[in-house]
Design a protein around this motif. Structure first.
Motif, PDB file in Angstrom:
ATOM      1  N   HIS A  44     -60.877 -45.356 -22.040  1.00 27.35           N
ATOM      2  CA  HIS A  44     -60.907 -46.107 -23.288  1.00 27.35           C
ATOM      3  C   HIS A  44     -60.142 -47.413 -23.087  1.00 27.35           C
ATOM      4  CE1 HIS A  44     -62.205 -42.387 -25.277  1.00 27.35           C
ATOM      5  NE2 HIS A  44     -61.320 -41.806 -24.485  1.00 27.35           N
ATOM      6  N   HIS A  45     -60.761 -48.522 -23.451  1.00 24.64           N
ATOM      7  CA  HIS A  45     -60.160 -49.845 -23.315  1.00 24.64           C
ATOM      8  C   HIS A  45     -59.338 -50.163 -24.565  1.00 24.64           C
ATOM      9  CE1 HIS A  45     -60.350 -54.286 -23.940  1.00 24.64           C
ATOM     10  NE2 HIS A  45     -60.002 -54.287 -22.671  1.00 24.64           N
ATOM     11  N   PHE A  46     -58.225 -50.883 -24.412  1.00 21.11           N
ATOM     12  CA  PHE A  46     -57.471 -51.365 -25.572  1.00 21.11           C
ATOM     13  C   PHE A  46     -56.948 -52.772 -25.311  1.00 21.11           C
ATOM     14  CE2 PHE A  46     -54.146 -49.403 -22.985  1.00 21.11           C
ATOM     15  CZ  PHE A  46     -53.092 -50.303 -23.084  1.00 21.11           C
ATOM     16  N   ASP A  47     -56.723 -53.478 -26.402  1.00 16.20           N
ATOM     17  CA  ASP A  47     -56.074 -54.789 -26.397  1.00 16.20           C
ATOM     18  C   ASP A  47     -54.965 -54.697 -27.439  1.00 16.20           C
ATOM     19  OD1 ASP A  47     -55.305 -57.475 -27.054  1.00 16.20           O
ATOM     20  OD2 ASP A  47     -57.198 -58.194 -26.234  1.00 16.20           O
ATOM     21  N   VAL A  48     -53.730 -54.900 -27.031  1.00 14.24           N
ATOM     22  CA  VAL A  48     -52.588 -54.725 -27.926  1.00 14.24           C
ATOM     23  C   VAL A  48     -52.767 -55.524 -29.214  1.00 14.24           C
ATOM     24  CG1 VAL A  48     -50.112 -55.129 -28.190  1.00 14.24           C
ATOM     25  CG2 VAL A  48     -50.992 -54.170 -26.072  1.00 14.24           C
ATOM     26  N   GLU A  49     -53.290 -56.737 -29.107  1.00 17.41           N
ATOM     27  CA  GLU A  49     -53.397 -57.608 -30.284  1.00 17.41           C
ATOM     28  C   GLU A  49     -54.423 -57.116 -31.303  1.00 17.41           C
ATOM     29  OE1 GLU A  49     -51.069 -59.718 -30.892  1.00 17.41           O
ATOM     30  OE2 GLU A  49     -50.222 -59.327 -28.918  1.00 17.41           O
ATOM     31  N   THR A  50     -55.317 -56.211 -30.921  1.00 13.26           N
ATOM     32  CA  THR A  50     -56.295 -55.707 -31.885  1.00 13.26           C
ATOM     33  C   THR A  50     -55.949 -54.300 -32.388  1.00 13.26           C
ATOM     34  OG1 THR A  50     -57.757 -54.816 -30.167  1.00 13.26           O
ATOM     35  CG2 THR A  50     -58.143 -57.099 -30.879  1.00 13.26           C
ATOM     36  N   ARG A 106     -47.883 -50.009 -32.646  1.00 19.21           N
ATOM     37  CA  ARG A 106     -49.331 -50.104 -32.446  1.00 19.21           C
ATOM     38  C   ARG A 106     -49.700 -48.949 -31.522  1.00 19.21           C
ATOM     39  NH1 ARG A 106     -50.896 -55.801 -33.241  1.00 19.21           N
ATOM     40  NH2 ARG A 106     -48.984 -56.939 -33.726  1.00 19.21           N
ATOM     41  N   GLN A 107     -50.347 -47.937 -32.063  1.00 17.98           N
ATOM     42  CA  GLN A 107     -50.669 -46.746 -31.277  1.00 17.98           C
ATOM     43  C   GLN A 107     -51.845 -46.994 -30.349  1.00 17.98           C
ATOM     44  OE1 GLN A 107     -50.125 -42.673 -32.795  1.00 17.98           O
ATOM     45  NE2 GLN A 107     -52.350 -42.567 -32.654  1.00 17.98           N
ATOM     46  N   ILE A 108     -51.641 -46.670 -29.074  1.00 22.52           N
ATOM     47  CA  ILE A 108     -52.709 -46.749 -28.078  1.00 22.52           C
ATOM     48  C   ILE A 108     -53.504 -45.454 -28.099  1.00 22.52           C
ATOM     49  CG2 ILE A 108     -53.220 -46.901 -25.609  1.00 22.52           C
ATOM     50  CD1 ILE A 108     -50.597 -48.601 -25.373  1.00 22.52           C
ATOM     51  N   ALA A 111     -53.728 -37.037 -17.763  1.00 20.40           N
ATOM     52  CA  ALA A 111     -54.066 -38.103 -18.699  1.00 20.40           C
ATOM     53  C   ALA A 111     -53.247 -39.324 -18.287  1.00 20.40           C
ATOM     54  CB  ALA A 111     -53.725 -37.669 -20.123  1.00 20.40           C
ATOM     55  N   GLY A 112     -53.455 -40.447 -18.962  1.00 20.94           N
ATOM     56  CA  GLY A 112     -52.633 -41.594 -18.610  1.00 20.94           C
ATOM     57  C   GLY A 112     -53.001 -42.868 -19.316  1.00 20.94           C
ATOM     58  N   VAL A 113     -52.168 -43.874 -19.042  1.00 21.87           N
ATOM     59  CA  VAL A 113     -52.335 -45.210 -19.608  1.00 21.87           C
ATOM     60  C   VAL A 113     -52.022 -46.223 -18.514  1.00 21.87           C
ATOM     61  CG1 VAL A 113     -51.444 -46.872 -21.301  1.00 21.87           C
ATOM     62  CG2 VAL A 113     -51.593 -44.451 -21.900  1.00 21.87           C
ATOM     63  N   LEU A 114     -52.812 -47.281 -18.429  1.00 22.39           N
ATOM     64  CA  LEU A 114     -52.502 -48.411 -17.574  1.00 22.39           C
ATOM     65  C   LEU A 114     -52.463 -49.638 -18.471  1.00 22.39           C
ATOM     66  CD1 LEU A 114     -53.060 -49.232 -14.066  1.00 22.39           C
ATOM     67  CD2 LEU A 114     -54.023 -50.925 -15.637  1.00 22.39           C
ATOM     68  N   HIS A 115     -51.302 -50.303 -18.523  1.00 22.33           N
ATOM     69  CA  HIS A 115     -51.093 -51.489 -19.356  1.00 22.33           C
ATOM     70  C   HIS A 115     -50.837 -52.680 -18.439  1.00 22.33           C
ATOM     71  CE1 HIS A 115     -48.672 -54.376 -21.652  1.00 22.33           C
ATOM     72  NE2 HIS A 115     -49.363 -53.971 -22.689  1.00 22.33           N
ATOM     73  N   VAL A 116     -51.662 -53.708 -18.540  1.00 24.92           N
ATOM     74  CA  VAL A 116     -51.569 -54.877 -17.664  1.00 24.92           C
ATOM     75  C   VAL A 116     -50.406 -55.777 -18.086  1.00 24.92           C
ATOM     76  CG1 VAL A 116     -52.758 -56.943 -16.821  1.00 24.92           C
ATOM     77  CG2 VAL A 116     -54.026 -54.793 -17.118  1.00 24.92           C
ATOM     78  N   LEU A 117     -49.536 -56.071 -17.113  1.00 20.17           N
ATOM     79  CA  LEU A 117     -48.429 -57.002 -17.314  1.00 20.17           C
ATOM     80  C   LEU A 117     -48.785 -58.409 -16.855  1.00 20.17           C
ATOM     81  CD1 LEU A 117     -45.478 -54.808 -15.948  1.00 20.17           C
ATOM     82  CD2 LEU A 117     -46.044 -55.253 -18.346  1.00 20.17           C
ATOM     83  N   PRO A 122     -64.527 -52.997 -17.740  1.00 18.54           N
ATOM     84  CA  PRO A 122     -64.061 -54.308 -18.189  1.00 18.54           C
ATOM     85  C   PRO A 122     -62.975 -54.880 -17.277  1.00 18.54           C
ATOM     86  CG  PRO A 122     -63.106 -52.572 -19.538  1.00 18.54           C
ATOM     87  CD  PRO A 122     -64.096 -51.910 -18.624  1.00 18.54           C
ATOM     88  N   VAL A 123     -62.922 -56.208 -17.222  1.00 13.31           N
ATOM     89  CA  VAL A 123     -61.828 -56.890 -16.540  1.00 13.31           C
ATOM     90  C   VAL A 123     -60.694 -56.987 -17.561  1.00 13.31           C
ATOM     91  CG1 VAL A 123     -61.047 -59.057 -15.516  1.00 13.31           C
ATOM     92  CG2 VAL A 123     -63.322 -58.149 -14.968  1.00 13.31           C
ATOM     93  N   LEU A 124     -59.515 -56.554 -17.140  1.00 11.73           N
ATOM     94  CA  LEU A 124     -58.360 -56.456 -18.028  1.00 11.73           C
ATOM     95  C   LEU A 124     -57.363 -57.573 -17.748  1.00 11.73           C
ATOM     96  CD1 LEU A 124     -57.828 -52.628 -17.510  1.00 11.73           C
ATOM     97  CD2 LEU A 124     -59.081 -53.730 -19.387  1.00 11.73           C
ATOM     98  N   ALA A 125     -56.859 -58.197 -18.811  1.00 14.86           N
ATOM     99  CA  ALA A 125     -55.865 -59.274 -18.727  1.00 14.86           C
ATOM    100  C   ALA A 125     -54.541 -58.772 -19.315  1.00 14.86           C
ATOM    101  CB  ALA A 125     -56.382 -60.482 -19.503  1.00 14.86           C
ATOM    102  N   PRO A 126     -53.454 -59.532 -19.172  1.00 13.71           N
ATOM    103  CA  PRO A 126     -52.174 -59.103 -19.732  1.00 13.71           C
ATOM    104  C   PRO A 126     -52.294 -58.735 -21.219  1.00 13.71           C
ATOM    105  CG  PRO A 126     -51.815 -60.953 -18.286  1.00 13.71           C
ATOM    106  CD  PRO A 126     -53.307 -60.795 -18.427  1.00 13.71           C
ATOM    107  N   GLY A 127     -51.647 -57.628 -21.585  1.00 12.80           N
ATOM    108  CA  GLY A 127     -51.702 -57.123 -22.954  1.00 12.80           C
ATOM    109  C   GLY A 127     -52.878 -56.213 -23.212  1.00 12.80           C
ATOM    110  N   GLN A 128     -53.698 -56.001 -22.197  1.00 15.65           N
ATOM    111  CA  GLN A 128     -54.835 -55.096 -22.313  1.00 15.65           C
ATOM    112  C   GLN A 128     -54.617 -53.916 -21.375  1.00 15.65           C
ATOM    113  OE1 GLN A 128     -58.148 -57.648 -21.303  1.00 15.65           O
ATOM    114  NE2 GLN A 128     -58.347 -58.356 -23.415  1.00 15.65           N
ATOM    115  N   GLY A 129     -55.475 -52.916 -21.504  1.00 17.61           N
ATOM    116  CA  GLY A 129     -55.355 -51.771 -20.620  1.00 17.61           C
ATOM    117  C   GLY A 129     -56.415 -50.731 -20.898  1.00 17.61           C
ATOM    118  N   VAL A 130     -56.220 -49.587 -20.272  1.00 13.16           N
ATOM    119  CA  VAL A 130     -57.105 -48.445 -20.456  1.00 13.16           C
ATOM    120  C   VAL A 130     -56.256 -47.183 -20.572  1.00 13.16           C
ATOM    121  CG1 VAL A 130     -59.151 -49.400 -19.311  1.00 13.16           C
ATOM    122  CG2 VAL A 130     -57.423 -48.223 -17.949  1.00 13.16           C
TER     123      VAL A 130
END
Length: 189
Positions: A2-8, A22-24, A133-139, A150-158
């Motif tokens: 599952h893709h996420f963007d912190v700002e959304t 902001r729950q992931i 399970a897990g989370v990867l958050h791009v710094l 998807p290509v992930l940028a800072p503040g995004q992740g899976v």
């Protein structure tokens, strides 16, 4: 995955109004008795941290000048370097102080006896272990989830559940400046 963007992600204010979360992901979804939970917290002012009895927590500074966490007689720790995880018991009644103003943190919580979490800063390919399970958050830099993800940028992740397989088997860096936080959530013993 599952893709996420912190700002959304939807921000919910804390009961003490000292910040917002902001729950992931939370598993099981919508269950107060979660096995694991990942979120981004914006800490706006000094104040108490909520206790989570029976939960182990890992907090990692993402942005800002830092946060000092203290529990009298147990520890007093200033988290001032982005990307350095700090693990502690959710049973503790903590106070948070913001010496340089507001900050943002990644918060990983696991129910003790049901799951364990290891959070680390990574610069290379991440292959989630089977059954974790897990989370990867791009710094920094850019990452790709799987071969067609998807290509992930800072503040995004899976994030992924324990029964999911990472697309293409990995999340890989695409640029030389790629750094991320990887939270590996494993079933307890």
């Amino acid at each position: 995955m599952h893709h996420f963007d912190v700002e959304t992600l939807t921000a919910g204010r804390w009961r003490n109004d000292g910040g917002a979360t902001r729950q992931i992901a939370s598993r099981p979804a919508g269950d107060e008795d979660f096995v694991w939970r990942a979120s981004i917290a914006d800490i706006d002012r000094d104040g108490p941290f909520s206790a989570f009895p029976g939960v182990d927590r890992t907090l990692t500074l993402l942005a800002g000048d830092g946060v000092r966490l203290s529990c009298p007689g147990v520890f007093d720790r200033l988290l001032e370097r982005a990307g350095e995880p700090f693990a502690f018991s959710g049973d503790l009644a903590l106070a948070a102080e913001l010496p340089g103003g507001a900050c943002r943190v990644l918060n990983i919580m696991v129910r003790r006896g049901r799951a364990t979490a290891r959070v680390e800063r990574v610069t290379g390919r991440v292959v989630p272990p089977s059954g974790h399970a897990g989370v990867l958050h791009v710094l920094g830099g850019h990452w790709q989830a799987g071969t067609d993800g998807p290509v992930l940028a800072p503040g995004q992740g899976v994030w992924w559940d324990a029964d999911a397989q990472a697309p293409g088997g990995a999340v890989a860096p695409l640029s030389p400046d790629a750094t991320a936080l990887w939270a590996d959530v494993a079933p307890a013993g």
